[in-house]
Design a protein around this motif. Structure first.
Motif, short mmCIF file in Angstrom:
data_model
loop_
_atom_site.label_atom_id
_atom_site.label_comp_id
_atom_site.label_asym_id
_atom_site.label_seq_id
_atom_site.Cartn_x
_atom_site.Cartn_y
_atom_site.Cartn_z
N GLY A 13 62.04 50.77 91.77
CA GLY A 13 61.55 50.10 92.69
C GLY A 13 60.08 49.68 92.89
N VAL A 14 59.32 50.03 92.01
CA VAL A 14 57.97 49.66 91.85
C VAL A 14 57.70 49.31 90.43
CG1 VAL A 14 57.19 51.21 93.82
CG2 VAL A 14 57.07 52.03 91.36
N SER A 15 56.78 48.30 90.16
CA SER A 15 56.06 47.73 89.00
C SER A 15 55.29 48.56 88.41
CB SER A 15 55.60 46.40 89.21
OG SER A 15 54.56 46.32 89.92
N HIS A 16 55.21 48.67 86.89
CA HIS A 16 53.90 49.47 86.43
C HIS A 16 52.71 49.07 87.11
CE1 HIS A 16 50.91 49.82 83.19
NE2 HIS A 16 52.01 51.11 82.94
N ASP A 17 52.42 47.88 87.27
CA ASP A 17 51.22 47.31 87.94
C ASP A 17 50.88 47.85 89.28
OD1 ASP A 17 50.54 45.96 85.51
OD2 ASP A 17 51.04 43.96 86.43
N ALA A 18 51.99 48.00 90.03
CA ALA A 18 51.97 48.61 91.18
C ALA A 18 51.51 49.92 91.03
CB ALA A 18 53.07 48.02 92.02
N LEU A 19 52.08 50.57 90.36
CA LEU A 19 51.80 52.12 90.04
C LEU A 19 50.61 52.51 89.61
CD1 LEU A 19 53.03 55.12 90.48
CD2 LEU A 19 54.02 54.46 88.05
N TRP A 20 50.27 51.77 88.80
CA TRP A 20 48.78 51.77 88.16
C TRP A 20 47.82 51.58 89.23
CZ3 TRP A 20 46.93 54.17 84.35
CH2 TRP A 20 45.59 53.99 84.06
N ARG A 21 48.00 50.54 89.92
CA ARG A 21 46.86 50.26 91.03
C ARG A 21 46.96 51.61 92.00
NH1 ARG A 21 48.91 44.97 90.72
NH2 ARG A 21 50.30 45.18 92.74
N SER A 22 47.99 51.81 92.37
CA SER A 22 47.93 53.10 93.37
C SER A 22 47.22 54.23 92.82
CB SER A 22 49.45 53.56 93.83
OG SER A 22 50.27 54.14 92.59
N MET A 23 47.53 54.50 91.42
CA MET A 23 46.60 55.59 90.79
C MET A 23 45.18 55.27 90.81
SD MET A 23 48.74 56.53 87.42
CE MET A 23 47.54 57.28 86.65
N MET A 24 44.71 54.07 90.68
CA MET A 24 43.36 53.59 90.88
C MET A 24 42.74 54.12 92.25
SD MET A 24 42.49 52.86 87.80
CE MET A 24 43.71 54.06 87.43
N VAL A 25 43.70 53.63 93.39
CA VAL A 25 43.29 53.98 94.72
C VAL A 25 43.13 55.46 94.69
CG1 VAL A 25 44.03 53.95 96.85
CG2 VAL A 25 44.24 51.91 95.50
N SER A 26 44.10 56.36 94.33
CA SER A 26 43.78 57.80 94.49
C SER A 26 42.67 58.35 93.80
CB SER A 26 45.20 58.43 94.02
OG SER A 26 44.93 58.53 92.27
N ILE A 27 41.87 57.71 93.03
CA ILE A 27 40.87 57.90 92.23
C ILE A 27 39.67 57.79 93.22
CG2 ILE A 27 38.97 57.45 90.39
CD1 ILE A 27 41.41 56.76 88.59
N ARG A 28 39.71 56.70 93.95
CA ARG A 28 38.58 56.19 94.81
C ARG A 28 38.85 56.71 96.34
NH1 ARG A 28 38.33 53.58 90.37
NH2 ARG A 28 36.59 52.55 89.77
N GLU A 29 40.10 57.09 96.62
CA GLU A 29 40.41 57.45 97.92
C GLU A 29 41.33 58.62 97.89
OE1 GLU A 29 41.31 54.12 100.43
OE2 GLU A 29 40.70 52.88 98.89
N PRO A 30 40.75 59.64 97.29
CA PRO A 30 41.79 60.90 97.26
C PRO A 30 42.27 61.47 98.46
CG PRO A 30 39.47 61.51 96.53
CD PRO A 30 39.55 60.01 96.74
N ALA A 31 41.59 61.40 99.48
CA ALA A 31 41.80 61.89 100.69
C ALA A 31 43.29 61.17 101.27
CB ALA A 31 40.83 61.77 101.73
N ARG A 32 43.61 60.08 100.76
CA ARG A 32 44.69 59.41 101.26
C ARG A 32 46.01 59.89 100.42
NH1 ARG A 32 44.13 53.01 100.72
NH2 ARG A 32 46.19 52.94 101.44
N PHE A 33 45.77 60.99 99.48
CA PHE A 33 47.04 61.35 98.67
C PHE A 33 47.05 62.95 98.82
CE2 PHE A 33 46.00 57.37 97.05
CZ PHE A 33 46.95 56.84 96.96
N PHE A 34 46.00 63.53 98.85
CA PHE A 34 45.96 65.14 99.25
C PHE A 34 44.82 65.59 100.03
CE2 PHE A 34 43.74 64.02 95.25
CZ PHE A 34 42.47 64.80 95.01
N PRO A 35 44.56 66.87 100.70
CA PRO A 35 43.56 67.11 101.59
C PRO A 35 42.36 67.41 100.79
CG PRO A 35 45.56 68.46 102.03
CD PRO A 35 45.80 67.72 100.54
N CYS A 36 41.26 66.71 100.96
CA CYS A 36 39.97 67.01 100.49
C CYS A 36 39.01 66.47 101.48
CB CYS A 36 39.84 66.39 99.23
SG CYS A 36 40.15 64.58 98.97
#
Length: 141
Positions: A75-98
């Motif tokens: 249900g998601v493309s490789h590029d969309a998944l990769w972009r979400s990983m890049m967001v998680s690097i720069r905005e980790p608080a969106r993905f886990f408490p920190c």
């Protein structure tokens, strides 16, 4: 806590055919996997958050233990998944408490400092496209 780099790194690899993610901890010099004490529930929650983010942002933006593997991601493309990983690097608080997140672009990697679970972490994160049909985000401890 010396804040010095170690010979260990945590890896998140995006694999294709089928699209999936793999999380593991390994020794830098020989790639040998090490036992990772991270709670599996935390990793599974992060995977689901990344998939959810990728699904809601697909088509938006620019192109782009010893391991845990996600099930096939649909249900998601490789590029969309990769972009979400890049967001998680720069905005980790969106993905886990920190808190106290700092991201600094360095030559060849991003240095991220954050506080989570009462501890402060300094992580050097780089992209590795050496493996065929996979991309990795590595976090050096």
């Amino acid at each position: 806590d010396t804040k010095q780099e170690t010979e260990d790194e945590r890896v998140i690899a995006v694999k294709e055919n089928p699209l999936r993610m793999e999380f593991f901890h390994r020794h830098v010099s020989d790639g040998y996997r090490l036992y990772w004490k991270a709670p599996i529930g935390s990793v599974q929650n992060m995977v689901q958050e990344l998939i959810n983010y990728a699904a809601t942002n697909m088509g938006k933006g620019e192109a782009v233990g010893l391991g845990v593997r996600s099930d096939e991601i649909k249900g998601v493309s490789h590029d969309a998944l990769w972009r979400s990983m890049m967001v998680s690097i720069r905005e980790p608080a969106r993905f886990f408490p920190c808190s106290d997140v700092s991201v600094v672009e360095r030559q060849g990697f991003v240095q991220r400092t954050l506080t989570g679970n009462g501890e402060t972490y300094v992580e050097n994160i780089d992209e590795d496209e050496d493996e065929e049909s996979s991309e990795e985000v590595k976090e050096e401890e």
